[in-house]
Design an enzyme around this catalytic site. Sequence first.
Site, PDB file in Angstrom:
ATOM      1  N   LYS A 219      54.412  57.090  34.774  1.00 57.56           N
ATOM      2  CA  LYS A 219      55.875  57.141  34.662  1.00 57.56           C
ATOM      3  C   LYS A 219      56.344  57.435  33.238  1.00 57.56           C
ATOM      4  O   LYS A 219      55.603  57.256  32.265  1.00 57.56           O
ATOM      5  CB  LYS A 219      56.477  55.842  35.204  1.00 57.56           C
ATOM      6  CG  LYS A 219      56.427  55.839  36.746  1.00 57.56           C
ATOM      7  CD  LYS A 219      57.230  54.737  37.367  1.00 57.56           C
ATOM      8  CE  LYS A 219      57.179  54.878  38.887  1.00 57.56           C
ATOM      9  NZ  LYS A 219      57.717  53.709  39.578  1.00 57.56           N
ATOM     10  N   ARG A 253      50.362  50.411  42.460  1.00 59.14           N
ATOM     11  CA  ARG A 253      50.563  51.696  43.143  1.00 59.14           C
ATOM     12  C   ARG A 253      50.239  52.787  42.132  1.00 59.14           C
ATOM     13  O   ARG A 253      50.915  52.911  41.112  1.00 59.14           O
ATOM     14  CB  ARG A 253      52.015  51.779  43.622  1.00 59.14           C
ATOM     15  CG  ARG A 253      52.369  53.063  44.349  1.00 59.14           C
ATOM     16  CD  ARG A 253      53.830  53.034  44.792  1.00 59.14           C
ATOM     17  NE  ARG A 253      54.185  54.258  45.506  1.00 59.14           N
ATOM     18  CZ  ARG A 253      54.543  55.385  44.917  1.00 59.14           C
ATOM     19  NH1 ARG A 253      54.614  55.470  43.597  1.00 59.14           N
ATOM     20  NH2 ARG A 253      54.832  56.448  45.637  1.00 59.14           N
TER      21      ARG A 253
HETATM   22  C1  9MG Z   1      57.994  55.659  46.014  1.00 58.52           C
HETATM   23  N1  9MG Z   1      57.828  55.002  44.736  1.00 58.52           N
HETATM   24  C2  9MG Z   1      57.856  55.593  43.504  1.00 58.52           C
HETATM   25  N2  9MG Z   1      57.692  54.663  42.562  1.00 58.52           N
HETATM   26  C3  9MG Z   1      57.551  53.477  43.194  1.00 58.52           C
HETATM   27  C4  9MG Z   1      57.364  52.164  42.773  1.00 58.52           C
HETATM   28  O1  9MG Z   1      57.323  51.848  41.489  1.00 58.52           O
HETATM   29  N3  9MG Z   1      57.248  51.196  43.703  1.00 58.52           N
HETATM   30  C5  9MG Z   1      57.322  51.487  45.029  1.00 58.52           C
HETATM   31  N4  9MG Z   1      57.217  50.475  45.907  1.00 58.52           N
HETATM   32  N5  9MG Z   1      57.513  52.728  45.486  1.00 58.52           N
HETATM   33  C6  9MG Z   1      57.628  53.689  44.580  1.00 58.52           C
END
Ligand code: 9MG
Length: 274
Positions: A219, A253
């Site tokens: 990010k 994630r």
């Molecule tokens: C779809 N998406 C993109 N970034 C995300 C994040 O930080 N958390 C979750 N749950 N979904 C995300």
Amino acid sequence: MLRCGRHTFDLARPLVMGIVNVTPDSFFDGGRYLDASRALEHARRLREDGADLIDIGGESTRPGASPVSESDELARVIPLVEALAAQGTAVAVDTRKPAVMRASIAAGAAMINDIGALTAPGAIDACAASDVGVCLMHMQGEPGTMQQAPVYRDVVAEVRDFLVARARACEAAGIARERIVIDPGFGFGKTLAHNLALLRSIGSLAATGYPVLAGLSRKSSLGEITGRGVGDRLPASLAAALAAVARGAAIVRVHDVRETVDALKIWLAVDVKA
Ligand code: 9MG
């Protein structure tokens, strides 16, 4: 324990959720997996690399992204969910649309990952009518404009209070506590300072009793700190995943599953008491 359909996860060790975006415009893998067979092959690779869950998204949520129609999202996502679920993979579907939630659940999805925390009319009911897990994420504003001027009085308290209120609304509708994950939504209507405050305070989110998912992979906050472009943020992403887990995140994630799994193995070998 986290219950997601026919999958039950032991949260004694951190889980890894691998990302597959079936979109033309996601910020890191946009356009790479629009073709269903390439997306499937990539998802299988992430599974082999050690992903516990695969998160499939058919609508970009990056800052500035435009919405996608329900029919386009369904066409992108459902064939993949069917194919992966048939092989026993735990599939999360990243969507805000109740119709996509219902179709994904019917196709075998194990989790609904909603950046809108199931606030769309009918979203909670779509999930409550099944046994899927739900990930409730915090976002200030909408993807199109959310990074223009995010403002909080106390970002940690506001995000925590919102997530607990959403989790309670889910429980009141019949979604059992063991099916609920909360997520501060790094980068969703947050400045670098907000993201860092939330990362430092993951422990206070985890203290609510709900498992916390952290999504920091590649990010822009990591780019702001390192000065690196999105393609060169792997080391920063690994450090961010470890920082989140060290503070109590239960799920990370990530795009880079193999590298994250290795980093977590070292962290676990050092940090977890036998
Ligand atoms: C779809 N998406 C993109 N970034 C995300 C994040 O930080 N958390 C979750 N749950 N979904 C995300």
